[in-house]
Write a protein that holds these residues in place. Structure first.
Motif, short mmCIF file in Angstrom:
data_model
loop_
_atom_site.label_atom_id
_atom_site.label_comp_id
_atom_site.label_asym_id
_atom_site.label_seq_id
_atom_site.Cartn_x
_atom_site.Cartn_y
_atom_site.Cartn_z
N GLU A 100 0.87 -1.18 0.00
CA GLU A 100 0.00 0.00 0.00
C GLU A 100 0.91 1.23 0.00
O GLU A 100 1.46 1.61 1.03
N LYS A 103 -1.94 6.33 0.32
CA LYS A 103 -2.90 6.27 1.42
C LYS A 103 -4.26 6.78 0.94
O LYS A 103 -4.33 7.65 0.06
N ARG A 190 -2.31 1.11 -4.38
CA ARG A 190 -3.21 0.82 -3.28
C ARG A 190 -3.14 -0.61 -2.77
O ARG A 190 -3.38 -0.87 -1.60
N GLN A 194 -6.90 -3.10 -0.54
CA GLN A 194 -7.32 -1.72 -0.33
C GLN A 194 -8.17 -1.20 -1.48
O GLN A 194 -9.18 -0.52 -1.26
N ASP A 198 -11.87 0.42 -1.58
CA ASP A 198 -12.08 1.76 -2.15
C ASP A 198 -13.21 1.76 -3.17
O ASP A 198 -13.95 2.75 -3.29
#
Length: 379
Positions: A100, A103, A190, A194, A198
């Motif tokens: 990742e 952020k 990402r 993640q 999202d």
């Protein structure tokens, strides 16, 4: 078969004409070559003469019309950079761990200036040697780039040398390696976990970030010198894990725009549809006809009847199925695929993914399959 005959088969296939026979476009990796030649992979990364020795044995043993091997991941470069996104494993295999880098609260900043944010913020995070003052960072980048040019130059020298010796014609990737904008966000910024969250929590920000990434990928697609016949490689990763509605809104628009713009500029796309893209066939049909699409899995009869009407397709054949089967059964498998996908042309015989592990195939059976396709697929 002569080089001239092979080059005509390749060009007729790309031009969506019916060629003399099916083009055999074997794809294998440096891992497979070293495994097959009993050469330590970890050592070969630092000694290209070992890579050449491994490539040569593979080329001598398996039929292909195109150079069947290439290495794109160079550990010495990643080690200079202190890269965390490409790691050399103890076995010598270069691994891509889940990372990742971006952020979630930084989406807006990234979208405003993707290139600037990557250079100033994200690269130092993913490459520890770049997390320093500007002067040192420049020196590290220069050293890494020089090493990349040295190794890639040696790799290309091996590819050209063996291509001349074995009469190989250029493969179907003769341009840049790029990514779908959404996949770039997921793979490098990402991470899979993640980006999946999202898509549900921040869909508008994901959409804006993908749109902002599009110009970067288009710029990356441009060769230093534009020549006829450029075909860029785009591996397609995340789509099979997405809901169709999310794919249509967040993944597809920027991928289609990228391929369409490349086509306008005179560049084709060689897309690798990872996993099963059968449910997205209606989308792929809309791509410019200069696109060549390799499928890992899926209903190849349906794909031939839809995408394969106007586009060159390939893939589907899993070489690991040669284990546990007789030679005749292996040939029957590939004959069914050829009988379905080859009529009318616009088909290339390729593995469903780059072959990495020779222990996962029966060598004798795989040799028989490749020779059968070479000899028995005249139109």
């Amino acid at each position: 078969m002569s080089f001239e005959e092979r080059i005509k088969i390749r060009q007729d296939t790309i031009d969506r004409k019916i060629p003399k026979r099916v083009l055999v476009n074997v794809m294998a990796t440096v891992e497979a070559a070293c495994n097959f030649a009993n050469i330590p992979l970890a050592q070969a990364h630092y000694d290209r003469s070992l890579v050449e020795k491994a490539y040569r044995k593979f080329c001598e043993s398996f039929y292909s019309d195109t150079m069947p091997l290439i290495d794109l991941r160079f550990p010495p470069v990643y080690q200079i950079l202190g890269a965390k996104n490409w790691i050399l494993g103890s076995s010598g295999v270069v691994q891509h761990p889940e990372i990742e880098t971006l952020k979630p609260e930084e989406y807006d900043e990234y979208t405003k200036d993707p290139y600037g944010f990557i250079v100033t913020t994200l690269l130092p995070r993913v490459c520890s040697a770049l997390d320093t003052d500007a002067t040192t960072r420049s020196l590290v980048m220069a050293k890494a780039y020089a090493e990349y040019k040295r190794i890639s130059g040696e790799e290309m020298g091996i590819v050209i040398k063996l291509s001349q010796e074995f009469g190989y014609v250029p493969g179907l990737i003769v341009g840049q390696l790029i990514e779908a904008p959404f996949d770039f966000l997921a793979d490098q910024l990402r991470g899979f976990k993640q980006i999946s969250m999202d898509v549900r929590r921040l869909p508008d920000k994901v959409k804006a970030a993908a749109e902002a990434t599009l110009p970067l990928m288009l710029k990356l697609s441009m060769p230093t010198v534009m020549t006829p016949g450029i075909i860029n490689f785009i591996p397609l990763h995340l789509a099979p894990y997405m809901r169709t509605s999310d794919f249509e809104k967040l993944y597809w628009p920027t991928l289609e725009a990228l391929v369409v713009e490349m086509d306008k500029l005179g560049m084709g796309a060689y897309l690798f549809a990872e996993q099963d893209w059968t449910r997205y066939s209606s989308f792929l049909e809309r791509l410019p006809e200069s696109s060549i699409i390799l499928f890992e899995d899926g209903d190849y009869k349906h794909i031939k009847e839809t995408v394969g009407k106007n586009h060159v397709i390939g893939g589907f054949y899993d070489p690991t199925t040669t284990l546990g089967k007789t030679k005749e059964q292996c040939i029957d498998d590939v004959k069914r695929l050829i009988d379905t996908c080859a009529p009318g042309g616009k088909f290339v015989f390729s593995f469903n993914r780059g072959l990495m592990d020779m222990d996962s195939v029966d060598v004798s059976n795989l040799q028989a399959v490749l020779e059968w396709v070479h000899v028995n697929t005249d139109y």
